[in-house]
Design a protein around this motif. Structure first.
Motif, PDB file in Angstrom:
ATOM      1  N   ILE A 155       0.903  -1.453   0.015  1.00  0.00           N
ATOM      2  CA  ILE A 155      -0.092   0.030  -0.011  1.00  0.00           C
ATOM      3  C   ILE A 155       0.851   1.304   0.074  1.00  0.00           C
ATOM      4  O   ILE A 155       0.675   2.219  -0.941  1.00  0.00           O
ATOM      5  CB  ILE A 155      -0.965   0.028   1.157  1.00  0.00           C
ATOM      6  CG1 ILE A 155      -2.165  -1.097   0.934  1.00  0.00           C
ATOM      7  CG2 ILE A 155      -1.612   1.436   1.329  1.00  0.00           C
ATOM      8  CD1 ILE A 155      -2.868  -1.507   2.379  1.00  0.00           C
ATOM      9  N   ILE A 156       2.013   1.235   0.984  1.00  0.00           N
ATOM     10  CA  ILE A 156       2.830   2.334   0.788  1.00  0.00           C
ATOM     11  C   ILE A 156       3.454   2.598  -0.292  1.00  0.00           C
ATOM     12  O   ILE A 156       3.627   3.724  -0.819  1.00  0.00           O
ATOM     13  CB  ILE A 156       3.837   2.317   2.095  1.00  0.00           C
ATOM     14  CG1 ILE A 156       3.155   2.252   3.590  1.00  0.00           C
ATOM     15  CG2 ILE A 156       4.815   3.242   2.149  1.00  0.00           C
ATOM     16  CD1 ILE A 156       3.736   1.900   4.532  1.00  0.00           C
ATOM     17  N   ILE A 172       4.547   5.659  -5.290  1.00  0.00           N
ATOM     18  CA  ILE A 172       4.365   5.393  -6.930  1.00  0.00           C
ATOM     19  C   ILE A 172       3.446   6.678  -7.543  1.00  0.00           C
ATOM     20  O   ILE A 172       3.576   7.397  -8.387  1.00  0.00           O
ATOM     21  CB  ILE A 172       4.172   4.306  -7.493  1.00  0.00           C
ATOM     22  CG1 ILE A 172       5.092   3.280  -7.182  1.00  0.00           C
ATOM     23  CG2 ILE A 172       3.732   4.318  -8.881  1.00  0.00           C
ATOM     24  CD1 ILE A 172       4.903   1.677  -7.508  1.00  0.00           C
ATOM     25  N   LEU A 173       2.141   6.599  -6.884  1.00  0.00           N
ATOM     26  CA  LEU A 173       1.057   7.768  -7.189  1.00  0.00           C
ATOM     27  C   LEU A 173       1.584   9.052  -7.020  1.00  0.00           C
ATOM     28  O   LEU A 173       1.581  10.004  -7.747  1.00  0.00           O
ATOM     29  CB  LEU A 173      -0.230   7.467  -6.368  1.00  0.00           C
ATOM     30  CG  LEU A 173      -0.884   6.123  -6.912  1.00  0.00           C
ATOM     31  CD1 LEU A 173      -1.994   5.872  -5.836  1.00  0.00           C
ATOM     32  CD2 LEU A 173      -1.326   6.312  -8.295  1.00  0.00           C
ATOM     33  N   VAL A 174       2.331   9.448  -5.879  1.00  0.00           N
ATOM     34  CA  VAL A 174       2.925  10.639  -5.576  1.00  0.00           C
ATOM     35  C   VAL A 174       3.787  11.204  -6.495  1.00  0.00           C
ATOM     36  O   VAL A 174       3.749  12.126  -7.256  1.00  0.00           O
ATOM     37  CB  VAL A 174       3.332  10.602  -4.104  1.00  0.00           C
ATOM     38  CG1 VAL A 174       4.064  12.084  -3.948  1.00  0.00           C
ATOM     39  CG2 VAL A 174       2.381  10.612  -2.913  1.00  0.00           C
ATOM     40  N   ILE A 177       5.374  14.491 -11.306  1.00  0.00           N
ATOM     41  CA  ILE A 177       5.958  14.366 -12.688  1.00  0.00           C
ATOM     42  C   ILE A 177       5.027  14.966 -13.652  1.00  0.00           C
ATOM     43  O   ILE A 177       5.143  15.988 -14.587  1.00  0.00           O
ATOM     44  CB  ILE A 177       6.203  12.842 -13.054  1.00  0.00           C
ATOM     45  CG1 ILE A 177       7.602  12.468 -12.356  1.00  0.00           C
ATOM     46  CG2 ILE A 177       6.860  13.008 -14.661  1.00  0.00           C
ATOM     47  CD1 ILE A 177       7.958  11.001 -12.608  1.00  0.00           C
ATOM     48  N   ILE A 178       3.742  14.524 -13.575  1.00  0.00           N
ATOM     49  CA  ILE A 178       2.681  15.147 -14.372  1.00  0.00           C
ATOM     50  C   ILE A 178       2.309  16.652 -14.189  1.00  0.00           C
ATOM     51  O   ILE A 178       2.399  17.343 -14.894  1.00  0.00           O
ATOM     52  CB  ILE A 178       1.348  14.513 -14.052  1.00  0.00           C
ATOM     53  CG1 ILE A 178       1.474  13.093 -14.829  1.00  0.00           C
ATOM     54  CG2 ILE A 178       0.105  15.233 -14.888  1.00  0.00           C
ATOM     55  CD1 ILE A 178       0.038  12.012 -14.211  1.00  0.00           C
ATOM     56  N   ALA A 179       2.467  17.169 -12.999  1.00  0.00           N
ATOM     57  CA  ALA A 179       2.353  18.594 -12.527  1.00  0.00           C
ATOM     58  C   ALA A 179       3.682  19.225 -13.059  1.00  0.00           C
ATOM     59  O   ALA A 179       3.203  20.426 -13.699  1.00  0.00           O
ATOM     60  CB  ALA A 179       2.437  18.686 -10.956  1.00  0.00           C
TER      61      ALA A 179
END
Length: 196
Positions: free
Chosen positions: A171-172, A177-179, A184-186
């Motif tokens: 989960i962590i 990974i999501l963060v 990167i997208i931002a």
């Protein structure tokens, strides 16, 4: 593949125990019983796991020793909180070290919360490095062996706990990974806007 996984496990144990030996919040009380548990499961060799952990602890303790020896009290007063030490703890440990020397270095290796911190007064006092290594390694090998054997003996009870820890780890990792992806997208979106 199995040998590679085992070797990687020993490297991870070594690194984690360096951090533990440096007084960072990586408890040997969790790491070394896990060594026993995973050796019970047949994933690693318990003797190599104990040696990996003990050498890691020793390296971490030596880092603290040399930090104290080379940078002294001004550094520890300013940045000691990183290692979980303040002036009060340093004074208490210094008193014990002044009184018992090598026996304090050895004995404190069995006291949680203080076991890693005793390296600092030893470094400040410029304790002979051979004596420091001897006392530190002796304390670490006994402590780490005891914890690993506990993990081995109670491996069946650990199974449920380990499963939960592994699930939490996934989960962590997913959150991290999501963060990273969102970051990167931002950055990508911001750069595109700046180009317009």
């Amino acid at each position: 593949m199995y040998e590679f996984t085992s070797q990687l496990s020993y490297i991870v144990i070594f690194i984690l125990m360096i951090l533990e030996g440096m007084s960072l919040p990586i408890p040997s009380e969790i790491i070394m019983p896990l060594v026993g548990y995973y050796s019970f499961k047949g994933y690693i060799n318990i003797e190599i796991g104990i040696i990996s952990g003990t050498i890691g602890s020793l390296v971490g303790s030596l880092i603290d020793y040399f930090i104290a020896e080379k940078l002294g009290i001004p550094f520890l007063s300013k940045y000691g909180k990183i290692f979980g030490i303040d002036d009060n703890k340093l004074n208490v440990l210094g008193t014990w070290f002044d009184k018992y020397g090598i026996f304090a270095v050895f004995g404190f290796r069995f006291i949680p919360l203080f076991r890693a911190l005793i390296s600092f007064p030893a470094g400040l006092a410029r304790m002979k490095i051979v004596k420091f290594i001897l006392a530190t390694f002796s304390g670490h090998i006994i402590w780490n062996t005891a914890l690993a054997l506990i993990g081995y003996e109670f491996a069946t009870q650990w199974k449920m706990i380990i499963n939960q820890i592994e699930k939490l780890g996934y989960i962590i990792a997913g959150i991290i990974i999501l963060v990273i992806v969102a970051y990167i997208i931002a950055i990508f979106i911001k750069r595109r806007r700046n180009l317009r």
